[in-house]
Design an enzyme around this catalytic site. Structure first.
Site, PDB file in Angstrom:
ATOM      1  N   ARG A   1       0.828  -1.333   0.023  1.00 50.57           N
ATOM      2  CA  ARG A   1      -0.061  -0.285  -0.016  1.00 50.57           C
ATOM      3  C   ARG A   1       0.897   1.138  -0.089  1.00 50.57           C
ATOM      4  O   ARG A   1       0.635   2.491   0.744  1.00 50.57           O
ATOM      5  CB  ARG A   1      -0.916  -0.095   1.501  1.00 50.57           C
ATOM      6  CG  ARG A   1      -1.722  -1.213   1.365  1.00 50.57           C
ATOM      7  CD  ARG A   1      -2.781  -1.234   0.539  1.00 50.57           C
ATOM      8  NE  ARG A   1      -3.659  -2.507   0.635  1.00 50.57           N
ATOM      9  CZ  ARG A   1      -3.370  -3.771   0.275  1.00 50.57           C
ATOM     10  NH1 ARG A   1      -2.161  -3.805  -0.914  1.00 50.57           N
ATOM     11  NH2 ARG A   1      -4.009  -4.814   0.220  1.00 50.57           N
TER      12      ARG A   1
ATOM     13  N   SER B   1      -9.898  -0.827   5.699  1.00 49.08           N
ATOM     14  CA  SER B   1      -8.875  -0.883   6.767  1.00 49.08           C
ATOM     15  C   SER B   1      -8.421   0.223   7.287  1.00 49.08           C
ATOM     16  O   SER B   1      -7.629   0.899   6.800  1.00 49.08           O
ATOM     17  CB  SER B   1      -7.652  -2.051   6.146  1.00 49.08           C
ATOM     18  OG  SER B   1      -8.181  -3.003   5.579  1.00 49.08           O
TER      19      SER B   1
ATOM     20  N   GLU C   1      -3.571   3.086   8.509  1.00 49.12           N
ATOM     21  CA  GLU C   1      -3.497   2.927   7.060  1.00 49.12           C
ATOM     22  C   GLU C   1      -3.970   4.231   6.406  1.00 49.12           C
ATOM     23  O   GLU C   1      -3.795   4.544   5.457  1.00 49.12           O
ATOM     24  CB  GLU C   1      -4.074   1.486   6.546  1.00 49.12           C
ATOM     25  CG  GLU C   1      -3.725   1.531   5.045  1.00 49.12           C
ATOM     26  CD  GLU C   1      -4.019   0.154   4.707  1.00 49.12           C
ATOM     27  OE1 GLU C   1      -3.969  -0.888   5.334  1.00 49.12           O
ATOM     28  OE2 GLU C   1      -4.556   0.051   3.308  1.00 49.12           O
TER      29      GLU C   1
HETATM   30  C1  LIG Z   1     -15.062  -0.235   1.964  1.00 49.65           C
HETATM   31  C2  LIG Z   1     -13.542  -0.300   1.711  1.00 49.65           C
HETATM   32  C3  LIG Z   1     -12.836  -1.322   1.326  1.00 49.65           C
HETATM   33  C4  LIG Z   1     -11.520  -1.019   0.964  1.00 49.65           C
HETATM   34  N1  LIG Z   1     -10.804  -2.046   0.525  1.00 49.65           N
HETATM   35  C5  LIG Z   1      -9.654  -2.040   0.015  1.00 49.65           C
HETATM   36  C6  LIG Z   1      -8.780  -3.114  -0.438  1.00 49.65           C
HETATM   37  O1  LIG Z   1      -9.227  -4.293  -0.334  1.00 49.65           O
HETATM   38  N2  LIG Z   1      -7.519  -2.937  -0.881  1.00 49.65           N
HETATM   39  C7  LIG Z   1      -6.963  -1.816  -0.611  1.00 49.65           C
HETATM   40  O2  LIG Z   1      -5.702  -1.553  -1.246  1.00 49.65           O
HETATM   41  N3  LIG Z   1      -7.718  -0.764  -0.418  1.00 49.65           N
HETATM   42  C8  LIG Z   1      -8.761  -0.809   0.110  1.00 49.65           C
HETATM   43  N4  LIG Z   1      -9.390   0.168   0.339  1.00 49.65           N
HETATM   44  C9  LIG Z   1      -8.902   1.625   0.429  1.00 49.65           C
HETATM   45  C10 LIG Z   1      -9.301   2.453  -0.708  1.00 49.65           C
HETATM   46  O3  LIG Z   1     -10.417   1.859  -1.523  1.00 49.65           O
HETATM   47  C11 LIG Z   1      -8.056   2.706  -1.608  1.00 49.65           C
HETATM   48  O4  LIG Z   1      -6.902   3.215  -0.774  1.00 49.65           O
HETATM   49  C12 LIG Z   1      -8.174   3.373  -2.748  1.00 49.65           C
HETATM   50  O5  LIG Z   1      -7.047   3.263  -3.687  1.00 49.65           O
HETATM   51  C13 LIG Z   1      -8.350   4.885  -2.731  1.00 49.65           C
HETATM   52  O6  LIG Z   1      -8.801   5.632  -3.872  1.00 49.65           O
HETATM   53  P1  LIG Z   1      -9.639   7.049  -3.902  1.00 49.65           P
HETATM   54  O7  LIG Z   1      -9.688   7.032  -5.358  1.00 49.65           O
HETATM   55  O8  LIG Z   1     -10.561   6.867  -3.066  1.00 49.65           O
HETATM   56  O9  LIG Z   1      -8.182   7.902  -3.098  1.00 49.65           O
HETATM   57  P2  LIG Z   1      -8.414   8.874  -2.100  1.00 49.65           P
HETATM   58  O10 LIG Z   1      -8.671   8.326  -0.795  1.00 49.65           O
HETATM   59  O11 LIG Z   1      -9.170   9.925  -2.305  1.00 49.65           O
HETATM   60  O12 LIG Z   1      -6.839   9.207  -2.064  1.00 49.65           O
HETATM   61  C14 LIG Z   1      -5.912   8.303  -1.958  1.00 49.65           C
HETATM   62  C15 LIG Z   1      -4.453   9.087  -1.990  1.00 49.65           C
HETATM   63  O13 LIG Z   1      -4.282   9.281  -3.508  1.00 49.65           O
HETATM   64  C16 LIG Z   1      -4.111  10.506  -3.659  1.00 49.65           C
HETATM   65  N5  LIG Z   1      -4.423  10.730  -5.237  1.00 49.65           N
HETATM   66  C17 LIG Z   1      -6.112  10.637  -5.461  1.00 49.65           C
HETATM   67  N6  LIG Z   1      -5.977  10.927  -6.785  1.00 49.65           N
HETATM   68  C18 LIG Z   1      -4.811  11.119  -7.290  1.00 49.65           C
HETATM   69  C19 LIG Z   1      -4.276  11.676  -8.527  1.00 49.65           C
HETATM   70  N7  LIG Z   1      -5.152  11.752  -9.717  1.00 49.65           N
HETATM   71  N8  LIG Z   1      -2.949  11.820  -8.499  1.00 49.65           N
HETATM   72  C20 LIG Z   1      -2.453  11.876  -7.571  1.00 49.65           C
HETATM   73  N9  LIG Z   1      -2.527  11.692  -6.275  1.00 49.65           N
HETATM   74  C21 LIG Z   1      -4.046  11.266  -6.254  1.00 49.65           C
HETATM   75  C22 LIG Z   1      -4.345  11.318  -2.655  1.00 49.65           C
HETATM   76  O14 LIG Z   1      -3.815  12.746  -2.524  1.00 49.65           O
HETATM   77  C23 LIG Z   1      -4.260  10.434  -1.423  1.00 49.65           C
HETATM   78  O15 LIG Z   1      -2.809  10.420  -0.930  1.00 49.65           O
HETATM   79  C24 LIG Z   1     -10.933   0.053   0.932  1.00 49.65           C
HETATM   80  C25 LIG Z   1     -11.676   1.347   1.267  1.00 49.65           C
HETATM   81  C26 LIG Z   1     -13.013   1.177   1.637  1.00 49.65           C
HETATM   82  C27 LIG Z   1     -13.894   2.305   2.338  1.00 49.65           C
END
Ligand SMILES: Cc1cc2nc3c(=O)[nH]c(=O)nc-3n(C[C@H](O)[C@H](O)[C@H](O)COP(=O)(O)OP(=O)(O)OC[C@H]3O[C@@H](n4cnc5c(N)ncnc54)[C@H](O)[C@@H]3O)c2cc1C
Length: 372
Positions: free
Chosen positions: A186, A264, A368
């Site tokens: 991650r 998580s 995390e």
């Molecule tokens: C119910 C649930 C289940 C989940 N299960 C998993 C799982 O199984 N495995 C897993 O790995 N994660 C999981 N996650 C965590 C999450 O889904 C991931 O971390 C996901 O990649 C976050 O994506 P986001 O678009 O919401 O990013 P955000 O939460 O909005 O941002 C995450 C990071 O990415 C950066 N970012 C976003 N977009 C850009 C861009 N275009 N350019 C540069 N930086 C950027 C942000 O600044 C931040 O640092 C889960 C979350 C939830 C709510």
């Protein structure tokens, strides 16, 4: 198009459902729009979000929140010279590493603003292998490359070829081969303190394949897939694996549209082997000689212990504290139980969990989820 809003309500833009506002919110549709944004003039700090599914807003955001709506999915032409990929909307050519890890790769370029699960759905319908195990992870494609998302034995780095970004400091386009991204659990170069926030991901090129390559060696996934295959008399396809994974995830994890969370909440701690032995003998004294502490031995002799097990052992599973609660089906997840939780309630619960795990096991848990 660039859309700018002031004092924007972010409640629906973070899956925890924190009722916070951003002083300024800027959303753009294309790479051309992104370069038109005057980064020097934006209210600071600047935070680029995706689906807000790994963030905990602890207060109103005093600076600018950026969001990408770049939303194409494109199979790169097979006649394309894989060494060179023209950056969409731009004239600069970026060197491209041939996909070494996938047999006969099908290269797919995907915009940062595409919902990652829409990409998984598209790939499954196209009969392309590679991202089916990552189905139903919330968030967008840009963030997937930042986070190195993973599930069911697959990490997105396994299928990433190249990550294309806009460097907001040098105001130029750059691209990172998968080895330059310094992927870890991650983790990536994009999260390192030296460059955090500097690169905006515009699109990602993935190497998928039409040649079946199921990855079913995680937990009971193989059994669940076999069962689904015989129940449907179906072939083993990315769509079938995707359906099974979505079903399992829905059973275990809170649906963000129904119950706010960021998945998580804590990282799984890695401890010295002697420390693990002490924990194991205490657990055997408590639960009986046959009791087994879940763990993974790492190649360097250290041991990874599931944080969920530790939290459950401390009696937190299902417990509530104001609007916050520990999810009763998966204690690694803190939820906005009432939909009205304040950030302070989530943080208060987080602190109490950290303190009790420290007291019982001598292990410091680390979040995390990114606290903003
Ligand atoms: C119910 C649930 C289940 C989940 N299960 C998993 C799982 O199984 N495995 C897993 O790995 N994660 C999981 N996650 C965590 C999450 O889904 C991931 O971390 C996901 O990649 C976050 O994506 P986001 O678009 O919401 O990013 P955000 O939460 O909005 O941002 C995450 C990071 O990415 C950066 N970012 C976003 N977009 C850009 C861009 N275009 N350019 C540069 N930086 C950027 C942000 O600044 C931040 O640092 C889960 C979350 C939830 C709510």
């Amino acid at each position: 198009m660039i859309k700018t809003e002031y004092y924007k309500d972010l409640t629906k833009m973070n899956t925890f459902g924190m009722k916070v506002k951003a002083r300024c919110f800027v959303e753009y549709d294309s790479v051309a729009d992104l370069v038109d944004i005057e980064f020097g003039d934006l209210a600071r700090p600047v935070l680029h979000i995706g689906g807000g599914s790994n963030l905990l807003f602890t207060d109103d955001f005093k600076g600018t929140v950026l969001h990408s709506k770049i939303d194409f999915i494109e199979i790169l032409d097979e006649s394309h010279d894989p060494q060179l990929v023209q950056h969409s909307d731009r004239t600069s050519l970026c060197h491209f590493d041939p996909a070494k890890r996938v047999e006969k790769p099908v290269l797919v370029s995907v915009g940062a603003g595409v919902v990652f699960d829409d990409f998984c759905d598209w790939a499954a319908k196209e009969g392309l292998w590679g991202v089916e195990n990552l189905s139903y992870i919330p968030g967008e494609v840009g963030a997937s490359a930042v986070q190195n998302i993973g599930a069911y034995g697959v990490e997105v780095k396994d299928v990433i070829c190249r990550v294309y970004c806009y460097d907001t400091v040098e105001e130029e386009f750059v691209s990172f081969g998968v080895e330059d991204c310094r992927y870890g659990y991650r983790d990536s170069i994009f999260k390192s303190p030296e460059v955090k926030g500097r690169y905006v991901v515009t699109h990602v090129v993935f190497a998928l394949s039409r040649i079946p390559q199921p990855r079913l060696d995680y937990g009971h996934l193989a059994d669940a897939v076999k069962e689904a295959q015989s129940a449907r008399a179906s072939e083993l396809t990315p769509s079938l694996i995707r359906k099974v994974i979505i079903r399992i995830r829905k059973e275990k994890l809170p649906e963000p549209s129904v119950m706010g969370s960021a998945g998580s909440f804590f990282k799984n701690p890695v401890i010295a082997h002697e420390h693990f032995e002490r924990i194991e003998s205490a657990a055997k004294a408590e639960h009986g000689a046959d009791y087994k502490v879940p763990h993974y031995d790492l190649p360097d002799g250290t041991v990874k212990v599931p944080a969920a097990w530790m939290i459950e052992q401390c009696g937190w599973k299902g417990r509530r504290s104001g609007g916050a609660a520990v999810w009763d089906k998966q204690p690694l997840v803190i939820v906005n139980h009432t939909g009205e939780a304040f950030p302070e309630e989530i943080i208060g619960l987080e602190k109490r969990i950290i303190a009790s795990v420290k007291q019982k096991f001598g292990v410091e848990l680390h979040p995390e989820v990114d606290h903003i």
